[in-house]
Design an enzyme around this catalytic site. Structure first.
Site, short mmCIF file in Angstrom:
data_model
loop_
_atom_site.label_atom_id
_atom_site.label_comp_id
_atom_site.label_asym_id
_atom_site.label_seq_id
_atom_site.Cartn_x
_atom_site.Cartn_y
_atom_site.Cartn_z
N GLU A 191 0.99 -1.26 0.10
CA GLU A 191 -0.04 0.01 -0.04
C GLU A 191 0.90 1.22 -0.02
OE1 GLU A 191 -3.08 -0.14 2.90
OE2 GLU A 191 -3.89 -1.74 2.39
N GLU A 375 -5.16 -8.52 1.44
CA GLU A 375 -5.68 -8.46 2.76
C GLU A 375 -7.06 -8.14 2.43
OE1 GLU A 375 -4.16 -4.97 4.74
OE2 GLU A 375 -1.83 -5.36 4.19
C1 FCB Z 1 -4.16 -1.98 5.82
C2 FCB Z 1 -2.65 -2.16 6.19
C3 FCB Z 1 -2.58 -3.32 7.33
C4 FCB Z 1 -3.60 -3.21 8.18
C5 FCB Z 1 -4.96 -3.06 7.71
C6 FCB Z 1 -6.09 -3.26 8.38
O1 FCB Z 1 -4.29 -0.60 5.36
O2 FCB Z 1 -2.00 -2.70 4.94
O3 FCB Z 1 -1.12 -3.19 7.80
O4 FCB Z 1 -3.48 -2.26 9.15
O5 FCB Z 1 -4.98 -1.89 6.71
#
Ligand code: FCB
Length: 471
Positions: A191, A375
């Protein structure tokens, strides 16, 4: 019967085949053969041991120790003590038959001053971790940067300094040089968009810089670093290496569905999604931000950034709603989600269909890259049942519905090949500290004891079925 009873009453009724499967707990969606079932974590959020074996401070050590920056004054000093308990954590993954583990390397363990001297003991830790994973049949997927920049590099301007692209490339070669005989999957960044926006534009994350110019510089230099590192790794690398990167992508909508908010949504989309995706896949920055990037982009940069990645990792949590805000980073601000939409503990709307939408957008706009969900998860208050078990039904429903949304995108042609929920352990959730719980496994903050939640067992069933369990 574990978590299946609530549909038992339906058993005798006339059901559609899908509902019948659901009632019996059979998978309602199956994934293609070879679908990768993993889990994600990041170094600063779980490792702790911030002074062990020569690790130097990162920007998150500095930031979290600055009063008022993180909820409750929490820091990652102890985190989940994964540095010392990694074997137990690998065992948790193995017991659920997870096949892949995406973790990040802490740059300040490996090169404490960010460039130059290599700290062999820091690399030893990742070697021990990788060997433990391989011994249990779990593929290591290493991410080179999940936000914990060495403080020493921040002192030289960090990602606002163009030299950062070379610092990162040198560091990537050091790590891959040591672990690359055992690690095939490499992600350059996690990110870079979120890290630039919150850490360099808005200032609520480390390093706490603010302003549009800092944000754009951090984006461009990370994009450049990514391209340079991929090129360098390809040059001297192994054929088995799969090089990619991880972005947070969220469909952006005008708040309230209002026509008047459409320009704000387009602007935020340019910043959040396209400022990283477009140069990588299309070789250009979005028109709406052309003036911001113009002074940063040197001849040849865009060709370096446009690399053929082997895969794109995407992190999906929700849609984002935008409206004009003259004081906002790019003249826009967050608006409320549509009325009636459920939100998580973080206040993020629960919108699984937004994931299908996002995957199809990638299919159409960027020629359908090979994608892994790197994620996806939710912060919910975990209800502890009478037997002391964490009954996190809301998290199960969240993961289930998003998996279905992923399966739907595959049916519509998206090139989705694997799933890595966020996250294995309840951990240090950045500016929110330990108050937020995204884990499949609870961590007792005083004893560090790990207790798998109901969602952990549910996810293990999903893996076993290679599908979405129908309960
Ligand atoms: C994302 C991050 C990760 C975590 C999630 C909830 O933006 O990459 O580290 O904090 O959110």
């Amino acid at each position: 019967m574990r978590r299946r009873g609530f549909l038992g009453a339906l058993a005798g009724a006339a059901l559609t085949p899908r509902a019948a499967a659901f009632a019996q707990g059979a998978p309602v969606d199956r994934f293609p053969e070879g679908f990768v079932w993993g889990v994600s974590t990041s170094s600063y959020q779980i490792e702790g041991a911030v002074e062990a074996d020569g690790r130097a401070p990162s920007i998150w050590d500095t930031f979290s120790r600055t009063p008022g920056k993180v909820a409750n004054g929490d820091t990652g000093d102890a985190a989940c003590d994964h540095y010392n308990r990694y074997l137990e954590d690998v065992e948790l993954m193995a017991r659920a038959r997870m096949r892949a583990y995406r973790f990040s390397i802490a740059w300040p363990r490996v090169m404490p001053t960010g460039e130059g001297a290599v700290n062999a003991k820091g690399l030893d830790f990742y070697e021990r971790l990788v060997d433990a994973l391989l011994a249990r049949g779990i593929e290591p997927w290493a991410c080179l940067f999940h936000w914990d920049l060495p403080q020493a590099l921040q002192d030289k301007g960090g990602w606002t300094n163009r030299d950062s692209a070379q610092w990162f490339t040198d560091y990537a070669l050091v790590v891959a040089g040591r672990l690359g005989d055992r690690v095939n999957h490499w992600a350059m960044f996690n990110e870079p968009n979120v890290f630039a926006i919150f850490g360099h534009g808005v200032g609520t994350h480390a390093p706490g810089l603010t302003g549009r110019a800092n944000c754009m510089a951090a984006i461009h230099h990370q994009n450049l670093a990514q391209g340079m590192a991929i090129r360098a790794l390809r040059g001297g690398g192994r054929p088995a290496w799969r090089l990619g990167t991880v972005l947070s992508v969220q469909p952006i909508r005008p708040a309230g569905g209002l026509e008047a908010n459409r320009p704000a949504a387009a602007m935020w989309d340019a910043l959040w999604n396209r400022a990283c995706l477009d140069p990588l896949f299309l070789g250009r920055y979005p028109d709406l931000l052309a003036a911001d990037f113009e002074p940063l982009v040197k001849p040849g940069d865009l060709a370096v950034i446009r690399q053929a990645v082997n895969y794109l990792g995407i992190n999906y949590y929700s849609r984002l709603y935008q409206q004009p805000d003259p004081g906002g980073l790019v003249g826009t601000g967050f608006g409320p989600p549509p009325p009636g939409v459920k939100v998580t503990g973080m206040g993020w709307p629960v919108e699984p269909d937004g994931l299908t939408e996002q995957l199809l957008e990638l299919r159409d706009r960027y020629r359908n890259p090979l994608v892994y969900i790197m994620e996806n998860g939710a912060d919910f208050y975990d209800w502890v049942g009478p037997e002391g078990k964490a009954e996190d039904g809301e998290r199960i429903a969240f993961i289930r519905d998003h998996l279905r949304a992923g399966a739907e995108a595959i049916r519509q042609g998206a090139n989705l090949k694997g799933w890595f929920p966020w996250t294995l352990l309840d951990n240090f959730e950045w500016a929110e500290g330990y108050a937020r719980h995204f884990g499949l496994v609870q961590v007792d903050r005083s004893t560090m004891k790990r207790t798998p939640k109901a969602s952990y067992h549910w996810y293990a069933d999903a893996i076993r079925m290679n599908g979405v369990p129908g309960y």
